[in-house]
Design a protein around this motif. Structure first.
Motif: not given
Length: 382
Positions: A345-349
């Motif tokens: 999720i962090f990489l996507n954001v």
């Protein structure tokens, strides 16, 4: 007469100004706060549950929105798991969705009546598609709880990026960067890890639940694009979208339950336990409706990046509270799988907000490490 007329018009509407020295008329467009649709009170005004957030400072607005998201969605998640923990209720997931759609339709009707413009702007055919996708998202998600642990369902909900990317590649021919692909891989590995752990320790694990929640994710990935396009194209309001999509969805579910004969047994069961079924379902629906209002306010005030961060933290706390309040087997593989999903999720954001989130470069990291070594050597020499 012309200067007098134009000056009067200018004073009243702010549209026309007359310059007598140069003998010309200049026409300027009014700002958004001067001319608006009749159903919008003020561009600057933002009300949530009757609270005018515009009158507060940005830090206070943020705290109110975060408190609303955590309060209502934590209650929502607790009640959802509590309802499915009722002995004999797990087979009635679609009936719970029917009740939820009924309450959402009533809430949307009440909210729409409080607005000045009550016209339906979005075409009925579009609402039929949105309603079908909404039924798939919420109905399959609720039904999956009859086969999965609640934490596993929440972890799957965090990974909507995966079907979105797959649909983008095959339907629209999109290409994604390394960060997006890495995010999808981390989410996929985290899901596999979490699901394998669940299959080993959960006594009632069933692969049907994985299939149901995966189908719900696909519908959820599609519905966001359809809703956004419809609201932008036809300038529809949130209350209109809620009223028509959920009321049409209510008809879909009711027709389906009547066809398969699932309505009678569900009504009979809930009639025997009205407080813990209909009562909990009302509060469950009300908190879900309030929660999405605060999420939308958070997006409007602080952007999608902040909203995703807050909702991800809420989901993590929901999983923790699920293990605290409801007895279920636990293994550390849940933690490792969940951390992989959070990293995804962090990489996507990050991939969508590279300008706002500047990570340290390799050179900076090397500099910090060398500086740390020098400090340690100096301390040893002293």
């Amino acid at each position: 007469m012309v200067p007098a007329a134009t000056s009067a018009m200018s004073a009243k509407y702010g549209l026309v100004s007359y310059n007598s020295s140069r003998k010309h008329i200049s026409i300027s467009m009014p700002s958004s706060t001067e001319v608006m649709s009749p159903h919008i009170k003020s561009v600057e005004e933002l009300r949530v549950l009757g609270i005018n957030l515009s009158s507060f400072s940005p830090p206070t607005q943020f705290l109110i929105c975060v408190a609303g998201v955590f309060l209502f969605y934590l209650i929502y998640g607790y009640l959802q798991e509590l309802i499915f923990s009722i002995e004999g209720f797990k087979q009635f997931g679609w009936y719970l969705t029917l009740i939820q759609f009924g309450f959402y339709s009533m809430f949307g009707l009440v909210e729409l009546q409080l607005t000045q413009d009550k016209r339906r702007r979005i075409p009925g055919k579009t609402y039929m598609i949105i309603a079908f996708l909404t039924v798939g998202t919420m109905g399959l998600s609720n039904t999956s709880l009859g086969y999965l642990n609640y934490p596993t369902q929440v972890i799957f909900k965090c990974c909507k990026l995966i079907p979105v990317m797959i649909g983008g590649v095959f339907i629209q021919g999109k290409r994604y960067n390394v960060a997006d692909v890495s995010a999808a891989l981390c989410m996929s590995l985290g899901l596999v890890w979490f699901t394998l752990a669940d299959s080993k320790v959960a006594p009632n694990f069933n692969a049907t639940g994985v299939l149901l929640i995966s189908m719900a994710l696909c519908a959820d990935a599609a519905i966001g694009n359809v809703q956004e396009k419809a609201m932008k194209l036809h300038n529809g309001s949130n209350s209109e979208m809620v009223l028509y999509s959920y009321s049409i969805g209510f008809v879909y579910i009711l027709t389906g339950l009547l066809c398969v004969g699932g309505l009678g047994p569900a009504v009979a069961f809930c009639s025997e336990h009205p407080v813990i079924t209909y009562g909990y379902a009302f509060i469950f629906s009300l908190t879900g409706y309030f929660g999405i209002s605060f999420v939308l306010a958070l997006i409007k005030l602080f952007g999608a990046l902040v909203a995703v961060t807050v909702t991800t933290g809420r989901k993590a706390m929901t999983i923790v509270l699920s293990f605290m309040f409801f007895s279920k087997p636990f293994t550390f593989q849940y933690i490792w799988g969940g951390l992989l999903v959070l990293f995804g999720i962090f990489l996507n954001v990050y991939s969508k907000n590279k300008d706002k989130m500047k990570l340290p470069s390799i050179g900076n990291l090397r500099g910090w490490l060398l500086t740390g070594k020098k400090v340690r050597l100096l301390s040893q020499n002293v």
